[in-house]
Design an enzyme around this catalytic site. Structure first.
Site, mmCIF file in Angstrom:
data_model
loop_
_atom_site.group_PDB
_atom_site.id
_atom_site.type_symbol
_atom_site.label_atom_id
_atom_site.label_comp_id
_atom_site.label_asym_id
_atom_site.label_seq_id
_atom_site.Cartn_x
_atom_site.Cartn_y
_atom_site.Cartn_z
ATOM 1 N N ASP A 42 0.821 -1.217 0.000
ATOM 2 C CA ASP A 42 0.000 0.000 0.000
ATOM 3 C C ASP A 42 0.853 1.265 0.000
ATOM 4 O OD1 ASP A 42 -2.023 -1.725 0.115
ATOM 5 O OD2 ASP A 42 -2.704 -1.213 2.147
ATOM 6 N N LYS A 130 -26.704 -13.508 -3.091
ATOM 7 C CA LYS A 130 -27.572 -12.338 -3.184
ATOM 8 C C LYS A 130 -27.032 -11.294 -2.215
ATOM 9 C CE LYS A 130 -32.222 -10.632 -3.634
ATOM 10 N NZ LYS A 130 -32.133 -9.439 -2.790
ATOM 11 N N GLU A 188 -24.086 -4.198 -7.160
ATOM 12 C CA GLU A 188 -24.519 -3.937 -5.795
ATOM 13 C C GLU A 188 -23.367 -3.236 -5.076
ATOM 14 O OE1 GLU A 188 -27.597 -4.847 -5.282
ATOM 15 O OE2 GLU A 188 -27.931 -5.127 -3.140
ATOM 16 N N CYS A 441 -17.739 0.770 37.025
ATOM 17 C CA CYS A 441 -17.637 0.440 38.442
ATOM 18 C C CYS A 441 -16.259 0.902 38.889
ATOM 19 C CB CYS A 441 -17.782 -1.070 38.612
ATOM 20 S SG CYS A 441 -17.057 -1.689 40.131
HETATM 21 S S1 IVH Z 1 -29.833 -9.768 -10.576
HETATM 22 C C1 IVH Z 1 -33.287 -8.769 -13.108
HETATM 23 N N1 IVH Z 1 -27.989 -10.660 -8.953
HETATM 24 O O1 IVH Z 1 -31.358 -7.868 -5.547
HETATM 25 C C2 IVH Z 1 -32.203 -9.216 -12.234
HETATM 26 N N2 IVH Z 1 -29.488 -9.012 -8.157
HETATM 27 O O2 IVH Z 1 -34.256 -8.215 -5.592
HETATM 28 C C3 IVH Z 1 -32.131 -8.471 -10.968
HETATM 29 N N3 IVH Z 1 -29.072 -8.309 -5.870
HETATM 30 O O3 IVH Z 1 -32.095 -4.939 -7.286
HETATM 31 C C4 IVH Z 1 -30.815 -8.328 -10.443
HETATM 32 N N4 IVH Z 1 -27.349 -9.615 -5.506
HETATM 33 O O4 IVH Z 1 -29.896 -5.044 -6.040
HETATM 34 C C5 IVH Z 1 -29.030 -9.821 -9.105
HETATM 35 N N5 IVH Z 1 -26.292 -11.524 -7.625
HETATM 36 C C6 IVH Z 1 -27.325 -10.692 -7.784
HETATM 37 C C7 IVH Z 1 -27.767 -9.845 -6.755
HETATM 38 C C8 IVH Z 1 -28.866 -9.021 -6.984
HETATM 39 C C9 IVH Z 1 -28.142 -8.686 -5.006
HETATM 40 C C10 IVH Z 1 -30.108 -7.297 -5.601
HETATM 41 C C11 IVH Z 1 -30.175 -6.242 -6.665
HETATM 42 C C12 IVH Z 1 -31.595 -6.230 -7.145
HETATM 43 C C13 IVH Z 1 -32.292 -6.946 -6.042
HETATM 44 C C14 IVH Z 1 -33.507 -7.642 -6.602
#
Ligand code: IVH
Length: 690
Positions: A42, A130, A188, A441
């Site tokens: 870094d 997700k 995201e 304390c």
């Molecule tokens: S695909 C049409 N992939 O979940 C496809 N979404 O509930 C929609 N999200 O607005 C997005 N991880 O912000 C996709 N691996 C992932 C995701 C993801 C998080 C979020 C995203 C989206 C929301 C939908």
């Protein structure tokens, strides 16, 4: 082209240098954020950045919009502009059970078959974590970052370019070649879990607002008007999809599309995987769930996407969600329950931590009936009362916490929480200095709770590392008044130990051996073990390196203490207060009297010799900043004998990174092991005085 706007006044050499620096920084960013393989430390990165800053300051014409110096724009915005999404940002349908997942797969298959597609045995999916953050769309035009926007209602979002630019993992221009004329990448933005915890802890310390969870942290940071603020927030990003694209023949498979994004420098989540059919989906789900606590990013489930992008078109969308993807949710990490009462626990330094007793609730995979409320300020900030319905959060291995009150569910007669006036354990007064969030304390080591915690800390792995001296044992030793101070531990004998519950002859012997073993320590460990307020491991090490030995440190006044790197007035006052207390001095002297010792760092020739001379030492693993030969040389000059294999005769094994079989052997033979960074005398920054 970088530098093309520069006027003729800029010397060609400076222009070339700026271009080269930008190129290097860009490349290092790519290695760091996308490949996860940093090639320089870094500090070196910072030096390159500084060099570029200086050059650009000298010749303003050299500044380009994609220069890594230009992440934070000049002035805060007054509002967010609107952005329309040419390709809407959809949401996802949810599956909460295995049946719902199988049902999804069945629907997909049926639709594809009735559209005349050849489906085969099992449909291929890309399974992805997700991510629990804030959705953004980031647009590149001919490889240059054009804008970034939030999802909004899916059709119209807010322009947050000024904030997204500050995220270091977002390239200001794409890597590689053959960039599409338009590439909108969906992603995201999130705050890594460890950063979230660190941020909240620091915010609590300065009485600032904390974030309820990493998702709010990400979303809140993106919606700052002042990019300077966002730049201070440790945000990260993973790209996972596409919006508008022009001039790119998008690969037919989701997984290959992700690979291409990655080669352009767009960071993708490393944990996605191609799987077959619902069984493959489930295996992935379970494997990821098992790893959830160790992932550095927060997830709330898995997304399965039909891998073939051509089939995405065949399948189409319903209302606002595609038919080709589904989110399979994990059990929630946040739940609501009722606060039954609040008790105060006494910590090592007397700090009283309010603990919420809750109506048991299943959250984050376990039943939770206690959660922390951190301190009195937090109680005030949340305005939480007994009887309230509260949001409890348990993420990974972090202790459950009360993060919010559901205000509209407050019952009549909900009781305010009174700060205690006396210690619930020893009855001593409680002090809360003005401006401090923490009540304490004042009983010190008179308070058995503080004594127990002090002993636990003293024995812990990173302190004196006394194997086998656990919480239950400490409770018995303190409650039975066998041990009052850490020094008393070294007076324990077999008979006393065997009189304790669940302590057999063998365990007693092992504990005595571990105690004996712990006598040979290092100064940083010893200082850390003393449990001086605000002296963590790093500070203990800095103090040890600066003063070389215990005596000069004990004699140092606050001014002298503040000369130590990273020691400010507060730490200095705590250290001073600790050594000014006669009782503490007594304990320290008693420990030394009972044979606790460490190699001195200061005058190598005089005192270190006494410890190192004649010691048989083995070095293993990769040493940072030091070659094996240099380490050997230093040790030999200190009087040690350096050998290559671990045997019964070895006194000490010094380990670097990735220590292997020698470490196993040393453990087997019960030989003392010290990590190289714990030995300041082997630190390349410290000149041994020989
Ligand atoms: S695909 C049409 N992939 O979940 C496809 N979404 O509930 C929609 N999200 O607005 C997005 N991880 O912000 C996709 N691996 C992932 C995701 C993801 C998080 C979020 C995203 C989206 C929301 C939908």
């Amino acid at each position: 082209m970088a530098g093309s706007g520069a006027g003729a006044r800029v010397p060609a050499k400076a222009r070339r240098r700026a271009e080269a620096l930008r190129e290097q920084l860009h490349d290092h960013n790519y290695r760091y954020y996308v490949l996860d393989e940093p090639s320089i430390p870094d500090a070196e990165y910072d030096r390159l950045m500084q060099a570029l800053r200086e050059l650009e300051a000298e010749h303003r014409e050299l500044v380009t919009p994609d220069s890594p110096t230009q992440r934070v724009g000049a002035s805060p915005a007054t509002s967010f502009a609107e952005v329309s999404h040419a390709v809407p940002m959809q949401s996802l349908d949810n599956a909460f059970s295995i049946d719902e997942l199988r049902e999804f797969d069945r629907r997909v298959r049926q639709r594809l078959e009735s559209a005349g597609e050849e489906v085969g045995d099992a449909i291929e999916y890309t399974a992805e974590p997700k991510l629990d953050g804030a959705a953004v769309s980031v647009r590149y035009e001919n490889g240059m970052l054009a804008w970034a926007a939030t999802r909004g209602d899916g059709v119209t979002g807010e322009d947050v370019t000024h904030n997204v630019r500050t995220i270091k993992a977002v390239p200001l221009r794409l890597s590689g070649s053959d960039h599409p004329a338009v590439l909108e990448a969906r992603a995201e933005v999130f705050m890594p879990r460890a950063e979230f915890e660190r941020y909240n802890a620091a915010a609590r310390e300065r009485d600032d607002r904390t974030f309820v969870n990493p998702r709010n942290a990400a979303a809140g940071s993106l919606r700052q008007l002042d990019p300077q603020v966002t730049a201070q927030r440790p945000l990260d990003i993973f790209f996972f999809g596409l919006g508008e694209v022009d001039g790119w023949e998008v690969p037919d498979s989701q997984s290959r599309m992700l690979e291409q994004l990655r080669t352009w420098g767009l960071r993708t989540c490393p944990d996605h995987q191609r799987v077959k059919g619902p069984d493959g989906c489930l295996a992935y789900y379970e494997a990821l769930q098992a790893r959830r606590a160790e992932l550095d990013y927060e997830i709330d489930g898995v997304v399965y996407k039909v891998d073939s992008r051509r089939w995405h078109e065949v399948l189409g969308s319903v209302s606002r969600a595609p038919r080709w993807a589904i989110a399979h949710k994990f059990p929630a990490q946040e739940e609501i329950t009722v606060l039954k009462s609040v008790e105060f626990q006494v910590g090592r330094t007397g700090a009283l931590t309010p603990v919420a007793r809750l109506e048991p609730v299943f959250v984050g995979g376990v039943t939770v009936s206690n959660a922390t409320l951190h301190n009195l300020d937090e109680i005030e900030r949340l305005d939480v009362r007994v009887g309230d319905t509260v949001v409890v959060r348990r993420a990974g291995d972090v202790i459950p916490q009360v993060v919010q009150v559901v205000a509209e569910r407050r019952p009549k007669g909900a009781r305010r929480i009174k700060p205690p006036t006396h210690c619930p354990v020893c009855g001593s007064d409680v002090a809360r200095p003005a401006g401090e969030a923490v009540a304490r304390c004042v009983g010190g080591l008179y308070c058995s709770a503080q004594r127990k915690e002090a002993l636990r800390h003293f024995a812990s792995r990173r302190a004196m590392d006394i194997d086998g001296l656990g919480t239950r044992l400490i409770e018995q030793l303190v409650d039975g008044e066998f041990v009052k101070t850490p020094a008393d531990l070294y007076d324990l004998d077999q008979q006393t130990l065997m009189s304790l519950e669940r302590m057999g002859e063998k365990s007693a012997e092992n504990l005595l051996a571990a105690l004996d073993h712990s006598r040979e320590t290092t100064l940083p460990r010893f200082l850390f073990a003393l449990g001086i307020r605000s002296v963590g491991e790093a500070t203990a090490k800095a103090l040890a390196e600066h003063f070389g030995d215990l005596e000069p440190l004990m004699a140092a006044d606050e001014e002298a203490l503040e000369e130590v790197p990273d020691v400010g007035p507060i730490v200095a006052a705590h250290v001073r207060a600790f050594f000014a207390e006669p009782h503490n001095l007594e304990v320290v002297r008693a420990l030394v009297g009972k044979g606790v010792r460490w190699p001195s760092i200061g005058s190598v020739q005089a005192s270190v010799k006494s410890w190192w001379s004649g010691k048989r030492v083995v070095i293993t693993g990769t040493l940072d900043g030091l070659t094996r030969e240099e380490a050997k040389d230093k040790l030999e000059r200190l009087g040690a004998k350096v050998t290559t294999s671990v045997s019964q005769k070895t006194d000490l094994l010094i380990t670097g990174k990735d220590a292997g079989s020698k470490l196993d052997k040393a453990k087997e033979l019960g030989i003392r092991v010290v990590e190289i960074h714990e030995l300041p005398e082997l630190n390349p920054q410290i000149e041994s005085t020989s």
